[in-house]
Design a protein around this motif. Structure first.
Motif, PDB file in Angstrom:
ATOM      1  N   UNK A 113       0.798  -1.219   0.000  1.00 29.64           N
ATOM      2  CA  UNK A 113       0.000   0.000   0.000  1.00 29.64           C
ATOM      3  C   UNK A 113       0.830   1.268   0.000  1.00 29.64           C
ATOM      4  N   UNK A 114       2.079   1.153   0.412  1.00 26.84           N
ATOM      5  CA  UNK A 114       3.011   2.287   0.352  1.00 26.84           C
ATOM      6  C   UNK A 114       3.887   2.217  -0.900  1.00 26.84           C
ATOM      7  N   UNK A 115       3.581   1.300  -1.775  1.00 30.60           N
ATOM      8  CA  UNK A 115       4.354   1.034  -2.994  1.00 30.60           C
ATOM      9  C   UNK A 115       5.788   0.619  -2.682  1.00 30.60           C
ATOM     10  N   UNK A 116       5.967  -0.033  -1.551  1.00 30.20           N
ATOM     11  CA  UNK A 116       7.273  -0.555  -1.162  1.00 30.20           C
ATOM     12  C   UNK A 116       7.365  -2.019  -1.598  1.00 30.20           C
ATOM     13  N   UNK A 117       7.428  -2.213  -2.913  1.00 22.04           N
ATOM     14  CA  UNK A 117       7.373  -3.565  -3.455  1.00 22.04           C
ATOM     15  C   UNK A 117       8.594  -4.392  -3.071  1.00 22.04           C
ATOM     16  N   UNK A 118       9.743  -3.769  -3.061  1.00 24.54           N
ATOM     17  CA  UNK A 118      10.951  -4.522  -2.733  1.00 24.54           C
ATOM     18  C   UNK A 118      10.896  -5.016  -1.291  1.00 24.54           C
ATOM     19  N   UNK A 119      10.417  -4.166  -0.390  1.00 25.28           N
ATOM     20  CA  UNK A 119      10.236  -4.601   0.995  1.00 25.28           C
ATOM     21  C   UNK A 119       9.275  -5.781   1.062  1.00 25.28           C
ATOM     22  N   UNK A 120       8.155  -5.675   0.363  1.00 32.17           N
ATOM     23  CA  UNK A 120       7.154  -6.742   0.394  1.00 32.17           C
ATOM     24  C   UNK A 120       7.698  -8.052  -0.143  1.00 32.17           C
ATOM     25  N   UNK A 121       8.748  -7.968  -0.984  1.00 31.85           N
ATOM     26  CA  UNK A 121       9.283  -9.169  -1.619  1.00 31.85           C
ATOM     27  C   UNK A 121      10.586  -9.667  -1.009  1.00 31.85           C
ATOM     28  N   UNK A 122      11.130  -8.954  -0.011  1.00 30.55           N
ATOM     29  CA  UNK A 122      12.427  -9.365   0.517  1.00 30.55           C
ATOM     30  C   UNK A 122      12.459  -9.596   2.020  1.00 30.55           C
ATOM     31  N   UNK A 123      11.574  -8.953   2.793  1.00 27.99           N
ATOM     32  CA  UNK A 123      11.522  -9.238   4.227  1.00 27.99           C
ATOM     33  C   UNK A 123      11.132 -10.708   4.402  1.00 27.99           C
ATOM     34  N   UNK A 124      11.908 -11.451   5.177  1.00 25.60           N
ATOM     35  CA  UNK A 124      11.749 -12.896   5.190  1.00 25.60           C
ATOM     36  C   UNK A 124      10.361 -13.358   5.611  1.00 25.60           C
ATOM     37  N   UNK A 125       9.787 -12.708   6.636  1.00 29.72           N
ATOM     38  CA  UNK A 125       8.430 -13.078   7.050  1.00 29.72           C
ATOM     39  C   UNK A 125       7.441 -12.918   5.903  1.00 29.72           C
ATOM     40  N   UNK A 126       7.616 -11.860   5.141  1.00 28.03           N
ATOM     41  CA  UNK A 126       6.717 -11.612   4.009  1.00 28.03           C
ATOM     42  C   UNK A 126       6.923 -12.647   2.911  1.00 28.03           C
ATOM     43  N   UNK A 127       8.182 -12.939   2.629  1.00 27.95           N
ATOM     44  CA  UNK A 127       8.507 -13.912   1.585  1.00 27.95           C
ATOM     45  C   UNK A 127       7.940 -15.280   1.937  1.00 27.95           C
ATOM     46  N   UNK A 128       8.124 -15.690   3.188  1.00 27.43           N
ATOM     47  CA  UNK A 128       7.651 -17.009   3.605  1.00 27.43           C
ATOM     48  C   UNK A 128       6.141 -17.146   3.448  1.00 27.43           C
ATOM     49  N   UNK A 129       5.426 -16.056   3.644  1.00 31.89           N
ATOM     50  CA  UNK A 129       3.970 -16.105   3.554  1.00 31.89           C
ATOM     51  C   UNK A 129       3.472 -15.939   2.121  1.00 31.89           C
ATOM     52  N   UNK A 130       3.990 -14.927   1.406  1.00 31.83           N
ATOM     53  CA  UNK A 130       3.359 -14.503   0.156  1.00 31.83           C
ATOM     54  C   UNK A 130       4.128 -14.832  -1.124  1.00 31.83           C
ATOM     55  N   UNK A 131       5.426 -14.824  -1.076  1.00 32.45           N
ATOM     56  CA  UNK A 131       6.220 -15.030  -2.292  1.00 32.45           C
ATOM     57  C   UNK A 131       5.780 -14.089  -3.419  1.00 32.45           C
ATOM     58  N   UNK A 132       5.628 -12.818  -3.081  1.00 35.76           N
ATOM     59  CA  UNK A 132       5.260 -11.850  -4.105  1.00 35.76           C
ATOM     60  C   UNK A 132       6.338 -11.725  -5.185  1.00 35.76           C
ATOM     61  N   UNK A 133       7.543 -12.190  -4.887  1.00 35.90           N
ATOM     62  CA  UNK A 133       8.596 -12.133  -5.906  1.00 35.90           C
ATOM     63  C   UNK A 133       8.222 -12.925  -7.148  1.00 35.90           C
ATOM     64  N   UNK A 134       7.320 -13.902  -7.005  1.00 34.58           N
ATOM     65  CA  UNK A 134       6.901 -14.678  -8.180  1.00 34.58           C
ATOM     66  C   UNK A 134       6.202 -13.807  -9.217  1.00 34.58           C
ATOM     67  N   UNK A 135       5.606 -12.732  -8.773  1.00 32.17           N
ATOM     68  CA  UNK A 135       4.901 -11.843  -9.710  1.00 32.17           C
ATOM     69  C   UNK A 135       5.878 -11.222 -10.696  1.00 32.17           C
ATOM     70  N   UNK A 136       7.139 -11.079 -10.319  1.00 33.95           N
ATOM     71  CA  UNK A 136       8.126 -10.440 -11.186  1.00 33.95           C
ATOM     72  C   UNK A 136       8.599 -11.348 -12.319  1.00 33.95           C
ATOM     73  N   UNK A 137       8.288 -12.610 -12.261  1.00 33.99           N
ATOM     74  CA  UNK A 137       8.780 -13.574 -13.255  1.00 33.99           C
ATOM     75  C   UNK A 137       7.715 -13.817 -14.318  1.00 33.99           C
ATOM     76  N   UNK A 138       7.992 -13.417 -15.534  1.00 29.21           N
ATOM     77  CA  UNK A 138       6.997 -13.516 -16.604  1.00 29.21           C
ATOM     78  C   UNK A 138       7.121 -14.782 -17.446  1.00 29.21           C
ATOM     79  N   UNK A 139       7.949 -15.726 -17.043  1.00 29.02           N
ATOM     80  CA  UNK A 139       8.204 -16.924 -17.839  1.00 29.02           C
ATOM     81  C   UNK A 139       6.931 -17.666 -18.218  1.00 29.02           C
TER      82      UNK A 139
END
Length: 529
Positions: A113-139
């Motif tokens: 909501x603060x447009x802090x996408x990198x934070x949302x994708x790199x803080x370990x607690x967030x990664x373990x729950x959401x894996x938003x980093x997958x959205x960046x992969x267009x394969x």
């Protein structure tokens, strides 16, 4: 140094190996280096797995291939809370409920909501729950596109077992899937690599997104009338592309380009106005009455209101991640089970925002049918809109049995209204707007013109399409994302120009493609967090 690497054109294998070695040694961002390297720049599947030359022998082969394309695309929106993350949460009106299950990891939503996408994708607690980093992969998207390209090529060659009518229908459907995938990627990444050759393997640069969508518009316009308004199998309504699906996609692509190609906006608006009129005149779709039973039919899927959806049902044992549906974060018992673990909703929309779009002083059936404790500002908030298809037993750790709505008749009517308003046809725009308001039991809009009417149409889209993944993209294409009166965390003009509204592109896109550049805003020093 990074710019040199990304823009350097290698002249030999030795040079390429040196570049690869240097590239791998630079840590751009944790999230952008998470994916493993692929054999070629799109990481497409082997041709023999997709469509080998001996594959297309009969209609069943074509059907299986089309079903695979829909399934592969759904894999991407089933990876995480994708619809919420990309289309709803980046504007700052969603907060995590105190004492919510997994509270610390859920704070990733507020980072979005603060447009802090990198934070949302790199803080370990967030990664373990959401894996938003997958959205960046267009394969996976490009796997869908290549499959569509090959099918289109085979259909154009001619499949002996298919008649002319089936061939035209499948060509229209495959073109829809390809264009829909490009449209989806454009809204996520901006400029994308565009290709339509069936066996493309050469590295290509990203192409301007307006150009990409104009090519898609031309492709779909040539195929629109080859698709039926309704499918012979009612069970496929909405779940398979029809002429209504194609018109909805054409309307969305034209409206997106109208926002970014403003010198030609009138032409785009005229196309949308004509498409909207065609859709309404067809009589192929209708708005269901606004009550519990009928709205449950809409969210269950395959209703007369559906233009396109990813249909999912417990009856077919579909593998839907508990995290994936938007409503997952806004339901509690008795709309979500099990009771002991679902006493409060995970998230809520702020009371200020809900009061803004659904004023307490105005009648609207949607307030009562779609929400419970709408102004609670805590975990008692319920988006009942997604909670009417409940399970018979209270023991399953599952969400209600809903489909994934993508394009709905009401959405198309409101795009039609918006286009008419931008053409200065205020009376017709108001009439279209009031079609939606009448169904909701809300008072007619009267006497508005110009900007005031356009704002009213936008607000109606916020109301009618709540939680369906449109709001963020509507804010971007209309540039309301720049205005604090429309969004809690607006972008400034510089951020918008440098495309802070996009998502990062995974570093794997650079592999073996010397022409590729990533979204600069999200690289170190680019301005993103």
């Amino acid at each position: 140094m990074l710019d040199v690497i990304l823009n350097f054109k290698p002249t030999g294998m030795k040079t390429m190996k040196i570049i690869k070695k240097i590239t791998k040694s630079i840590v751009i961002l944790i999230v952008l280096t998470s994916a493993s390297a692929c054999k070629d720049y799109l990481n497409i599947q082997p041709v023999d797995r997709l469509t080998g030359n001996n594959f297309y022998q009969n209609k069943d082969d074509v059907e299986a291939n089309i079903a695979n394309m829909y399934s592969r695309f759904f894999e991407k929106i089933n990876e995480s809370w994708v619809i919420g993350a990309i289309g709803e949460a980046r504007t700052g009106e969603i907060f995590v409920s105190p004492n919510a299950n997994g509270y610390n990891s859920r704070k990733a939503i507020e980072a979005l909501g603060r447009n802090e996408l990198i934070t949302a994708m790199t803080v370990q607690d967030y990664v373990d729950r959401y894996h938003f980093e997958n959205i960046t992969n267009w394969t996976t998207y490009y796997q869908v596109i290549q499959t569509a390209n090959i099918l289109i090529d085979k259909l154009n060659e001619g499949i002996p077992a298919l008649g002319d009518s089936d061939t035209r229908r499948y060509l229209a459907e495959a073109t829809f899937i390809r264009c829909f995938t490009y449209f989806w990627m454009v809204r996520l990444y901006g400029d994308v690599v565009y290709y339509t050759e069936p066996y493309e393997s050469d590295p290509l640069p990203r192409e301007d997104m307006v150009s990409v969508l104009n090519k898609c518009i031309a492709d779909l316009e040539s195929q629109k009338d080859n698709s039926p308004w309704t499918l012979s199998d009612v069970a496929q309504r909405g779940a398979r592309a029809s002429r209504g699906s194609i018109i909805a996609l054409l309307m969305h692509m034209n409206m997106w380009n109208a926002g970014f190609d403003q010198s030609h906006s009138e032409g785009y608006y005229r196309k949308v106005a004509a498409l909207g009129q065609e859709l309404v005149n067809s009589g192929a779709y209708r708005l269901l009455p606004m009550d519990d039973d009928n709205w449950a039919l809409v969210t269950k899927g395959r209703s007369e209101e559906s233009l396109f959806e990813f249909y999912r049902s417990i009856n077919y044992d579909d593998d839907v991640s508990n995290l994936a549906p938007f409503g997952d974060h806004f339901l509690r018992w008795p709309y979500k089970f099990p009771r002991y673990d679902a006493q409060i909703s995970i998230c809520y929309y702020t009371a200020d925002y809900m009061e803004k779009i659904f004023p307490s002083s105005e009648a609207d059936k949607r307030k009562d049918i779609w929400f419970e404790e709408m102004l609670a500002n805590d975990g008692q908030f319920v988006a009942r809109k997604f909670g009417l298809n409940v399970y018979a037993s209270g023991n399953e750790n599952k969400n209600p049995d809903n489909t994934f709505l993508i394009f709905r008749y009401a959405d198309a009517i409101l795009l039609w209204s918006e286009a008419l308003a931008n053409l200065g046809e205020d009376g017709s725009a108001t009439d279209a707007l009031n079609i939606i308001r009448k169904r909701a039991g809300a008072s007619d809009v009267t006497g508005l013109t110009g900007t005031a009417l356009k704002d009213a149409i936008f607000m109606e889209r916020c109301r009618e399409l709540f939680g369906e993944g449109h709001r963020y993209f509507d804010l971007v294409r209309t540039r309301r994302i720049l205005n604090s009166s429309w969004v809690a965390h607006p972008l400034n003009q510089d951020q918008f120009t440098r495309r802070a509204w996009t998502w990062p592109i995974n570093n794997s896109a650079l592999t073996n493609n010397p022409y590729m550049v990533l979204n600069q805003y999200w690289l170190p020093g680019g301005g993103g967090n």
